[in-house]
Design a protein around this motif. Structure first.
Motif, PDB file in Angstrom:
ATOM      1  N   SER A   1      -6.689   4.242  -9.913  1.00  0.00           N
ATOM      2  CA  SER A   1      -6.520   3.036 -10.727  1.00  0.00           C
ATOM      3  C   SER A   1      -5.051   2.636 -10.864  1.00  0.00           C
ATOM      4  O   SER A   1      -4.736   1.433 -10.934  1.00  0.00           O
ATOM      5  N   TYR A   2      -4.138   3.625 -10.900  1.00  0.00           N
ATOM      6  CA  TYR A   2      -2.713   3.265 -11.004  1.00  0.00           C
ATOM      7  C   TYR A   2      -2.281   2.517  -9.738  1.00  0.00           C
ATOM      8  O   TYR A   2      -1.620   1.480  -9.806  1.00  0.00           O
ATOM      9  N   TRP A   3      -2.655   3.067  -8.593  1.00  0.00           N
ATOM     10  CA  TRP A   3      -2.311   2.418  -7.321  1.00  0.00           C
ATOM     11  C   TRP A   3      -2.906   1.014  -7.245  1.00  0.00           C
ATOM     12  O   TRP A   3      -2.246   0.065  -6.825  1.00  0.00           O
ATOM     13  N   ASN A   4      -4.153   0.875  -7.673  1.00  0.00           N
ATOM     14  CA  ASN A   4      -4.818  -0.427  -7.645  1.00  0.00           C
ATOM     15  C   ASN A   4      -4.100  -1.432  -8.547  1.00  0.00           C
ATOM     16  O   ASN A   4      -3.924  -2.609  -8.196  1.00  0.00           O
ATOM     17  N   GLY A   5      -3.678  -0.975  -9.723  1.00  0.00           N
ATOM     18  CA  GLY A   5      -2.940  -1.847 -10.639  1.00  0.00           C
ATOM     19  C   GLY A   5      -1.615  -2.286 -10.050  1.00  0.00           C
ATOM     20  O   GLY A   5      -1.205  -3.446 -10.161  1.00  0.00           O
ATOM     21  N   PHE A   6      -0.936  -1.354  -9.394  1.00  0.00           N
ATOM     22  CA  PHE A   6       0.339  -1.669  -8.739  1.00  0.00           C
ATOM     23  C   PHE A   6       0.139  -2.730  -7.662  1.00  0.00           C
ATOM     24  O   PHE A   6       0.885  -3.718  -7.593  1.00  0.00           O
ATOM     25  N   CYS A   7      -0.866  -2.548  -6.819  1.00  0.00           N
ATOM     26  CA  CYS A   7      -1.116  -3.489  -5.724  1.00  0.00           C
ATOM     27  C   CYS A   7      -1.466  -4.873  -6.249  1.00  0.00           C
ATOM     28  O   CYS A   7      -1.016  -5.891  -5.713  1.00  0.00           O
ATOM     29  N   ASN A   8      -2.261  -4.935  -7.309  1.00  0.00           N
ATOM     30  CA  ASN A   8      -2.597  -6.221  -7.899  1.00  0.00           C
ATOM     31  C   ASN A   8      -1.355  -6.909  -8.466  1.00  0.00           C
ATOM     32  O   ASN A   8      -1.164  -8.110  -8.285  1.00  0.00           O
ATOM     33  N   GLY A   9      -0.508  -6.139  -9.128  1.00  0.00           N
ATOM     34  CA  GLY A   9       0.716  -6.721  -9.676  1.00  0.00           C
ATOM     35  C   GLY A   9       1.619  -7.275  -8.596  1.00  0.00           C
ATOM     36  O   GLY A   9       2.163  -8.378  -8.720  1.00  0.00           O
ATOM     37  N   ALA A  10       1.765  -6.510  -7.506  1.00  0.00           N
ATOM     38  CA  ALA A  10       2.616  -6.961  -6.402  1.00  0.00           C
ATOM     39  C   ALA A  10       2.063  -8.229  -5.769  1.00  0.00           C
ATOM     40  O   ALA A  10       2.809  -9.158  -5.434  1.00  0.00           O
ATOM     41  N   SER A  11       0.744  -8.294  -5.610  1.00  0.00           N
ATOM     42  CA  SER A  11       0.138  -9.468  -4.974  1.00  0.00           C
ATOM     43  C   SER A  11       0.276 -10.714  -5.839  1.00  0.00           C
ATOM     44  O   SER A  11       0.449 -11.822  -5.328  1.00  0.00           O
ATOM     45  N   VAL A  12       0.220 -10.535  -7.144  1.00  0.00           N
ATOM     46  CA  VAL A  12       0.380 -11.672  -8.061  1.00  0.00           C
ATOM     47  C   VAL A  12       1.789 -12.248  -7.959  1.00  0.00           C
ATOM     48  O   VAL A  12       1.979 -13.469  -7.854  1.00  0.00           O
ATOM     49  N   SER A  13       2.792 -11.383  -7.988  1.00  0.00           N
ATOM     50  CA  SER A  13       4.179 -11.844  -7.887  1.00  0.00           C
ATOM     51  C   SER A  13       4.436 -12.527  -6.552  1.00  0.00           C
ATOM     52  O   SER A  13       5.063 -13.590  -6.487  1.00  0.00           O
ATOM     53  N   LEU A  14       3.949 -11.929  -5.478  1.00  0.00           N
ATOM     54  CA  LEU A  14       4.191 -12.498  -4.156  1.00  0.00           C
ATOM     55  C   LEU A  14       3.471 -13.841  -4.003  1.00  0.00           C
ATOM     56  O   LEU A  14       4.010 -14.785  -3.436  1.00  0.00           O
TER      57      LEU A  14
ATOM     58  N   LEU B   1       4.282  10.021  -9.879  1.00  0.00           N
ATOM     59  CA  LEU B   1       3.984  10.059 -11.318  1.00  0.00           C
ATOM     60  C   LEU B   1       2.789  10.966 -11.629  1.00  0.00           C
ATOM     61  O   LEU B   1       2.357  11.062 -12.778  1.00  0.00           O
ATOM     62  N   GLY B   2       2.250  11.611 -10.583  1.00  0.00           N
ATOM     63  CA  GLY B   2       1.159  12.554 -10.800  1.00  0.00           C
ATOM     64  C   GLY B   2      -0.226  11.929 -10.787  1.00  0.00           C
ATOM     65  O   GLY B   2      -1.188  12.553 -11.237  1.00  0.00           O
ATOM     66  N   TYR B   3      -0.346  10.704 -10.263  1.00  0.00           N
ATOM     67  CA  TYR B   3      -1.645  10.025 -10.185  1.00  0.00           C
ATOM     68  C   TYR B   3      -2.219  10.150  -8.777  1.00  0.00           C
ATOM     69  O   TYR B   3      -1.478  10.397  -7.817  1.00  0.00           O
ATOM     70  N   PRO B   4      -3.539   9.961  -8.634  1.00  0.00           N
ATOM     71  CA  PRO B   4      -4.138   9.952  -7.285  1.00  0.00           C
ATOM     72  C   PRO B   4      -3.502   8.856  -6.436  1.00  0.00           C
ATOM     73  O   PRO B   4      -3.132   7.799  -6.945  1.00  0.00           O
TER      74      PRO B   4
ATOM     75  N   THR C   1       0.835  -1.213   0.000  1.00  0.00           N
ATOM     76  CA  THR C   1       0.000   0.000   0.000  1.00  0.00           C
ATOM     77  C   THR C   1       0.865   1.256   0.000  1.00  0.00           C
ATOM     78  O   THR C   1       0.635   2.178  -0.798  1.00  0.00           O
ATOM     79  N   ARG C   2       1.843   1.289   0.880  1.00  0.00           N
ATOM     80  CA  ARG C   2       2.705   2.462   1.008  1.00  0.00           C
ATOM     81  C   ARG C   2       3.523   2.697  -0.268  1.00  0.00           C
ATOM     82  O   ARG C   2       3.602   3.828  -0.768  1.00  0.00           O
ATOM     83  N   GLU C   3       4.116   1.644  -0.805  1.00  0.00           N
ATOM     84  CA  GLU C   3       4.953   1.799  -2.000  1.00  0.00           C
ATOM     85  C   GLU C   3       4.113   2.191  -3.204  1.00  0.00           C
ATOM     86  O   GLU C   3       4.531   3.017  -4.028  1.00  0.00           O
ATOM     87  N   GLY C   4       2.907   1.605  -3.323  1.00  0.00           N
ATOM     88  CA  GLY C   4       2.027   1.940  -4.442  1.00  0.00           C
ATOM     89  C   GLY C   4       1.600   3.404  -4.416  1.00  0.00           C
ATOM     90  O   GLY C   4       1.572   4.077  -5.452  1.00  0.00           O
ATOM     91  N   ARG C   5       1.258   3.897  -3.244  1.00  0.00           N
ATOM     92  CA  ARG C   5       0.859   5.303  -3.125  1.00  0.00           C
ATOM     93  C   ARG C   5       2.020   6.242  -3.408  1.00  0.00           C
ATOM     94  O   ARG C   5       1.856   7.274  -4.065  1.00  0.00           O
ATOM     95  N   LYS C   6       3.178   5.876  -2.915  1.00  0.00           N
ATOM     96  CA  LYS C   6       4.366   6.696  -3.129  1.00  0.00           C
ATOM     97  C   LYS C   6       4.684   6.817  -4.617  1.00  0.00           C
ATOM     98  O   LYS C   6       4.967   7.925  -5.130  1.00  0.00           O
ATOM     99  N   LEU C   7       4.604   5.693  -5.337  1.00  0.00           N
ATOM    100  CA  LEU C   7       4.908   5.708  -6.762  1.00  0.00           C
ATOM    101  C   LEU C   7       3.837   6.456  -7.544  1.00  0.00           C
ATOM    102  O   LEU C   7       4.148   7.235  -8.461  1.00  0.00           O
ATOM    103  N   ALA C   8       2.572   6.221  -7.197  1.00  0.00           N
ATOM    104  CA  ALA C   8       1.478   6.895  -7.904  1.00  0.00           C
ATOM    105  C   ALA C   8       1.597   8.416  -7.789  1.00  0.00           C
ATOM    106  O   ALA C   8       1.480   9.142  -8.781  1.00  0.00           O
ATOM    107  N   ILE C   9       1.850   8.906  -6.580  1.00  0.00           N
ATOM    108  CA  ILE C   9       1.985  10.348  -6.361  1.00  0.00           C
ATOM    109  C   ILE C   9       3.174  10.917  -7.123  1.00  0.00           C
ATOM    110  O   ILE C   9       3.109  12.000  -7.716  1.00  0.00           O
TER     111      ILE C   9
END
Length: 246
Positions: A141-154, A134-137, A124-132
């Motif tokens: 949706s960017y944060w949500n995509g990041f979290c889904n990707g991380a969960s799949v790999s893990l 890059l200029g995203y909320p 959650t923390r890393e996704g929000r940090k990256l989204a911000i």
């Protein structure tokens, strides 16, 4: 118990002690755990024969509460980590709170719940940090995509760690782990049914609707997210060394 069997058990206990000695070199610990289970298999003994008779470790459940609606990526993380640590996990939501239940032996439940809380917060923390950056909320949706990707790999890493031990047959360690995973899974499901009075169903697999840089960034983070280097379930399970994916 005859004298010869007692000597074998004493020798195996010393091997297990070395395998769980944090001061020993990793190579020594790995060799000790393999030798211990190979010796047990040779003499037709089980790990329970080496345990000092005492009150069995209690089976219990713990809850990890999360605010907001349930998220599929959080459920994916909890399910994967719970299974890796000999537990079962399922979710229950009511209103604005979702509860993730972890069921298993007390030491395993504490480990699985703590690991999931750490992993979910980290993603959650890393996704929000990256989204911000890059200029995203921060929770769009960017944060949500990041979290889904991380969960799949893990989740993939957890399955691979289990598969390495369940399917590489030929050593006492591997055979013992297959048996342990199966017996714990059955006992955990019985606890859910008889003690908690609840029925659970397996989570359905959902295809991810996210693509592009957010998902890929999340997958990369999931592959690098640190897990504990050594987790043990007392003397009842071989040491699991969980590190970065190669």
């Amino acid at each position: 118990m005859n004298t010869d069997t007692a000597k074998v058990i004493d020798r195996v206990r010393k091997m297990l002690a070395l395998a769980n000695d944090a001061a020993a070199a990793e190579g020594e610990r790995d060799n000790a755990i393999r030798m211990a289970y190979a010796t047990l298999a040779k003499h037709n003994l089980t790990i329970s024969d080496t345990e000092v008779q005492e009150t069995p470790e209690a089976r219990k459940h713990e809850i990890l509460e999360r605010g907001g609606r349930g998220k599929s990526w959080e459920h994916r993380v909890c399910t994967a980590i719970a299974k890796l640590f000999f537990c079962e996990a399922f979710a229950s939501s009511r209103g604005s709170v979702i509860k993730y239940y972890f069921i298993g032996k007390e030491s395993n439940v504490i480990t699985a719940r703590g690991m999931c809380e750490y992993v979910i917060k980290s993603i959650t923390r890393e996704g929000r940090k990256l989204a911000i950056s890059l200029g995203y909320p921060h929770s769009g949706s960017y944060w949500n995509g990041f979290c889904n990707g991380a969960s799949v790999s893990l989740s993939t890493r957890c399955r691979e760690l289990r598969a390495q031990r369940e399917h590489q047959q030929g050593t006492g360690t591997d055979l013992a782990l297959v048996s342990l995973y199966e017996s714990e899974s059955l006992a955990n499901k019985e606890y859910v049914s008889s003690v908690m009075g609840m029925k659970t169903k397996s989570a359905t697999s959902r295809s991810l609707a996210f693509a592009g840089s957010a998902l890929e960034a999340g997958k990369q983070y999931g592959n690098q997210l640190s897990l504990n280097n050594q987790i043990t379930s007392r003397a009842s399970a071989p040491a699991l060394r969980l590190g970065h994916s190669k």
